[in-house]
Design a protein around this motif. Structure first.
Motif, mmCIF file in Angstrom:
data_model
loop_
_atom_site.group_PDB
_atom_site.id
_atom_site.type_symbol
_atom_site.label_atom_id
_atom_site.label_comp_id
_atom_site.label_asym_id
_atom_site.label_seq_id
_atom_site.Cartn_x
_atom_site.Cartn_y
_atom_site.Cartn_z
ATOM 1 N N LEU A 106 0.616 -1.379 -0.200
ATOM 2 C CA LEU A 106 -0.109 -0.082 -0.182
ATOM 3 C C LEU A 106 0.949 1.560 -0.223
ATOM 4 O O LEU A 106 0.816 1.965 -0.058
ATOM 5 C CB LEU A 106 -0.521 -0.160 1.624
ATOM 6 C CG LEU A 106 -2.115 -1.074 1.228
ATOM 7 C CD1 LEU A 106 -3.163 -1.077 2.506
ATOM 8 C CD2 LEU A 106 -2.594 -0.376 -0.015
ATOM 9 N N GLN A 107 1.532 1.439 1.059
ATOM 10 C CA GLN A 107 2.600 2.212 0.936
ATOM 11 C C GLN A 107 3.423 3.060 -0.432
ATOM 12 O O GLN A 107 4.039 3.846 -0.495
ATOM 13 C CB GLN A 107 4.350 2.114 1.804
ATOM 14 C CG GLN A 107 5.014 3.535 2.080
ATOM 15 C CD GLN A 107 4.062 4.436 2.768
ATOM 16 O OE1 GLN A 107 3.560 4.146 3.657
ATOM 17 N NE2 GLN A 107 4.282 5.468 1.939
ATOM 18 N N GLU A 108 3.943 1.498 -1.198
ATOM 19 C CA GLU A 108 4.209 1.959 -3.031
ATOM 20 C C GLU A 108 3.475 2.543 -3.488
ATOM 21 O O GLU A 108 3.693 3.070 -4.555
ATOM 22 C CB GLU A 108 4.311 0.162 -2.976
ATOM 23 C CG GLU A 108 5.225 0.219 -4.778
ATOM 24 C CD GLU A 108 5.331 -1.116 -4.660
ATOM 25 O OE1 GLU A 108 5.270 -1.338 -6.793
ATOM 26 O OE2 GLU A 108 5.710 -2.360 -4.272
ATOM 27 N N LEU A 109 1.899 2.044 -3.824
ATOM 28 C CA LEU A 109 1.239 2.484 -4.263
ATOM 29 C C LEU A 109 0.925 4.305 -3.750
ATOM 30 O O LEU A 109 0.428 5.091 -4.533
ATOM 31 C CB LEU A 109 -0.133 2.023 -4.353
ATOM 32 C CG LEU A 109 -0.480 0.495 -4.727
ATOM 33 C CD1 LEU A 109 -1.717 -0.464 -4.519
ATOM 34 C CD2 LEU A 109 -0.115 0.398 -6.382
ATOM 35 N N HIS A 110 1.241 4.261 -2.557
ATOM 36 C CA HIS A 110 0.046 5.397 -1.370
ATOM 37 C C HIS A 110 2.116 6.324 -2.376
ATOM 38 O O HIS A 110 1.982 7.886 -3.130
ATOM 39 C CB HIS A 110 0.937 5.783 -0.304
ATOM 40 C CG HIS A 110 0.470 7.298 -0.073
ATOM 41 N ND1 HIS A 110 -0.409 7.769 1.009
ATOM 42 C CD2 HIS A 110 1.901 7.861 1.062
ATOM 43 C CE1 HIS A 110 0.339 8.686 1.130
ATOM 44 N NE2 HIS A 110 0.723 8.925 0.993
ATOM 45 N N ASP A 111 2.690 5.708 -2.271
ATOM 46 C CA ASP A 111 3.982 7.032 -2.885
ATOM 47 C C ASP A 111 3.848 7.366 -4.269
ATOM 48 O O ASP A 111 4.858 8.131 -5.119
ATOM 49 C CB ASP A 111 5.068 6.351 -2.749
ATOM 50 C CG ASP A 111 5.380 5.972 -1.390
ATOM 51 O OD1 ASP A 111 4.827 7.123 -0.100
ATOM 52 O OD2 ASP A 111 6.323 5.039 -0.979
ATOM 53 N N LYS A 112 3.533 6.475 -4.705
ATOM 54 C CA LYS A 112 3.195 6.802 -7.121
ATOM 55 C C LYS A 112 1.509 7.759 -6.704
ATOM 56 O O LYS A 112 1.354 8.289 -7.660
ATOM 57 C CB LYS A 112 2.707 5.712 -7.409
ATOM 58 C CG LYS A 112 3.886 4.689 -7.116
ATOM 59 C CD LYS A 112 4.285 3.393 -8.000
ATOM 60 C CE LYS A 112 5.233 2.594 -8.049
ATOM 61 N NZ LYS A 112 5.434 1.694 -8.996
ATOM 62 N N LEU A 137 -7.494 -6.420 7.568
ATOM 63 C CA LEU A 137 -6.378 -5.796 7.473
ATOM 64 C C LEU A 137 -5.764 -5.039 6.423
ATOM 65 O O LEU A 137 -5.403 -3.845 7.011
ATOM 66 C CB LEU A 137 -4.744 -7.482 7.408
ATOM 67 C CG LEU A 137 -3.747 -6.603 7.504
ATOM 68 C CD1 LEU A 137 -3.251 -5.926 8.976
ATOM 69 C CD2 LEU A 137 -2.404 -7.599 7.189
ATOM 70 N N ALA A 138 -6.202 -5.033 5.905
ATOM 71 C CA ALA A 138 -6.331 -4.257 4.653
ATOM 72 C C ALA A 138 -6.537 -3.027 5.072
ATOM 73 O O ALA A 138 -6.469 -1.377 4.872
ATOM 74 C CB ALA A 138 -6.521 -4.162 3.275
ATOM 75 N N LYS A 144 -5.120 4.021 9.397
ATOM 76 C CA LYS A 144 -4.008 3.724 9.691
ATOM 77 C C LYS A 144 -2.953 4.646 9.705
ATOM 78 O O LYS A 144 -2.056 5.694 10.249
ATOM 79 C CB LYS A 144 -3.593 2.699 10.480
ATOM 80 C CG LYS A 144 -2.501 3.279 12.406
ATOM 81 C CD LYS A 144 -1.812 1.640 12.667
ATOM 82 C CE LYS A 144 -0.816 2.252 13.319
ATOM 83 N NZ LYS A 144 -0.154 0.868 14.159
ATOM 84 N N HIS A 145 -3.114 4.112 8.310
ATOM 85 C CA HIS A 145 -1.314 4.632 7.333
ATOM 86 C C HIS A 145 -2.157 6.190 6.207
ATOM 87 O O HIS A 145 -1.423 7.109 5.793
ATOM 88 C CB HIS A 145 -0.447 4.014 6.825
ATOM 89 C CG HIS A 145 -0.613 3.402 8.099
ATOM 90 N ND1 HIS A 145 0.969 3.994 8.681
ATOM 91 C CD2 HIS A 145 -0.479 1.730 8.495
ATOM 92 C CE1 HIS A 145 1.681 2.503 9.805
ATOM 93 N NE2 HIS A 145 0.562 2.070 10.028
ATOM 94 N N PHE A 146 -3.061 5.026 5.987
ATOM 95 C CA PHE A 146 -3.597 5.644 4.479
ATOM 96 C C PHE A 146 -4.689 6.131 4.533
ATOM 97 O O PHE A 146 -5.797 6.283 3.144
ATOM 98 C CB PHE A 146 -3.114 5.002 2.764
ATOM 99 C CG PHE A 146 -2.393 4.002 3.336
ATOM 100 C CD1 PHE A 146 -1.078 5.124 3.190
ATOM 101 C CD2 PHE A 146 -1.979 2.665 3.588
ATOM 102 C CE1 PHE A 146 0.361 4.534 3.284
ATOM 103 C CE2 PHE A 146 -0.578 2.044 3.796
ATOM 104 C CZ PHE A 146 0.109 2.755 3.490
#
Length: 337
Positions: A106-112, A137-138, A144-146
């Motif tokens: 998810l972080q990888e996608l967020h960073d894009k 979990l997603a 929490k993060h996105f």
């Protein structure tokens, strides 16, 4: 911006007890896998199972491990690379347990710059211990993060025509040079109570001879129904005659009633029924893994021949076949329009 997260089961970092133990702890302590109260689950997993299982599981993993790593992870990465080449949106790969983690994906996608995520559990049939735990979990990670992200969930694709055709074609190709007496559809087993827990009607699922064939809203999340439906549609497409195929469920823990009939029990009885040439397909998985490569291709093969069988064929999963990767890519492109 749209993007996709492909999620598979996962694997230990190496086939050693040291790495298998934390993997099994994460997997078996999941409340959607062993669905009992936390203290009882901790006692069962950490007090009993993890005292002996890591060594046994490590030995099993060692038998199937590839030079590049875990077959499931390696195959998933190959599939991921092929899909990325065929779609116009970012695609990340994650594992529910182990690495690459769902948070990293998810972080990888967020960073894009992705804010609209197609969440794609790589399981044809819906089950608490596979699909539900990924979705839960997603959502926890998103909150929490996105918080700006939104998810589009890919539902179980057990009966989608493209998937059925891919599965049927792969079986047909594998059987070209194998004269089989019987084709066995072996699905991963789950406890019967999981079927009842996912019954949205709270009354339909009796796990008898009729409920899976009686239309109901419960079927949207019923693993057992979806397994039988996959088998039914593939058999119809391949025109396999009645009596030349059957369906079973593999893997179970002692002490619980799991879905039956059991794969190992049925396979051991087949030679005495005149089945000497057996082909086995495992449609609960899209990627070959411990349950297909060790449990079926090695152990079931050995047991079948020990009981008088002659020839055994373990049909590979869809893995990173061009046809399957094209299907996944088409589904993504349809959504991304």
């Amino acid at each position: 911006m749209k993007g996709v997260l492909l999620v598979n089961l996962g694997s230990p970092e190496s086939p050693t007890p040291k790495d298998v133990k934390p993997y099994l702890d994460e997997f078996l302590m999941d409340k959607y896998v062993i669905d009992v109260p936390y203290l009882l689950r901790a006692l069962l997993v950490r007090g009993i199972i993890l005292q002996t299982r890591p060594k046994k599981s490590a030995a099993a993993y060692a038998k199937i491990w590839w030079d590049e790593g875990s077959p499931l992870v390696v195959i998933s990465k190959r599939m991921h690379e092929k899909v990325k080449q065929q779609v116009a949106v970012p695609v990340a790969l994650a594992m529910r347990y182990g690495n690459p983690s769902m948070l990293a994906g998810l972080q990888e996608l967020h960073d894009k710059g992705v804010t609209d995520v197609m969440l794609f559990p790589l399981y044809p049939q819906h089950a608490m211990a596979s699909t539900t735990t990924i979705l839960v979990l997603a959502e926890e990670l998103r909150k929490k993060h996105f918080p700006e992200m939104k998810f589009t969930i890919v539902p179980a694709f057990y009966n989608k025509p493209d998937y059925i055709k891919n599965l049927a074609d792969s079986i047909k190709k594998s059987l070209e040079n194998f004269e089989y007496d019987h084709l066995l559809f072996s699905y991963h087993g789950i406890p019967e109570r999981h079927i009842r827990k996912t019954d949205v009607t709270k009354s339909h699922c009796k796990i008898d001879g009729s409920c899976c064939n009686t239309p109901s809203p419960a079927h949207e999340f019923c693993y057992r129904h979806q397994c039988y439906e996959t088998t039914k549609q593939v058999v119809k497409l391949l025109k396999i005659p009645e009596g030349k195929y059957s369906q079973t469920f593999q893997s179970r823990l002692a002490g619980d009633k799991w879905l039956t009939p059991y794969t190992d029990v049925e396979i051991n009885k087949m030679p005495e029924k005149g089945i000497k040439n057996l082909a086995v397909v495992t449609p609960a998985f899209v990627s070959d893994c411990l349950e297909t490569l060790e449990e079926i291709a090695m152990e079931a093969n050995h047991q079948f021949k020990e009981h008088g069988g002659e020839n055994f064929l373990a049909i590979p999963c869809l893995n990173d076949s061009d046809e399957w990767c094209a299907t996944v890519s088409n589904w993504i492109n349809e959504w991304a329009k």
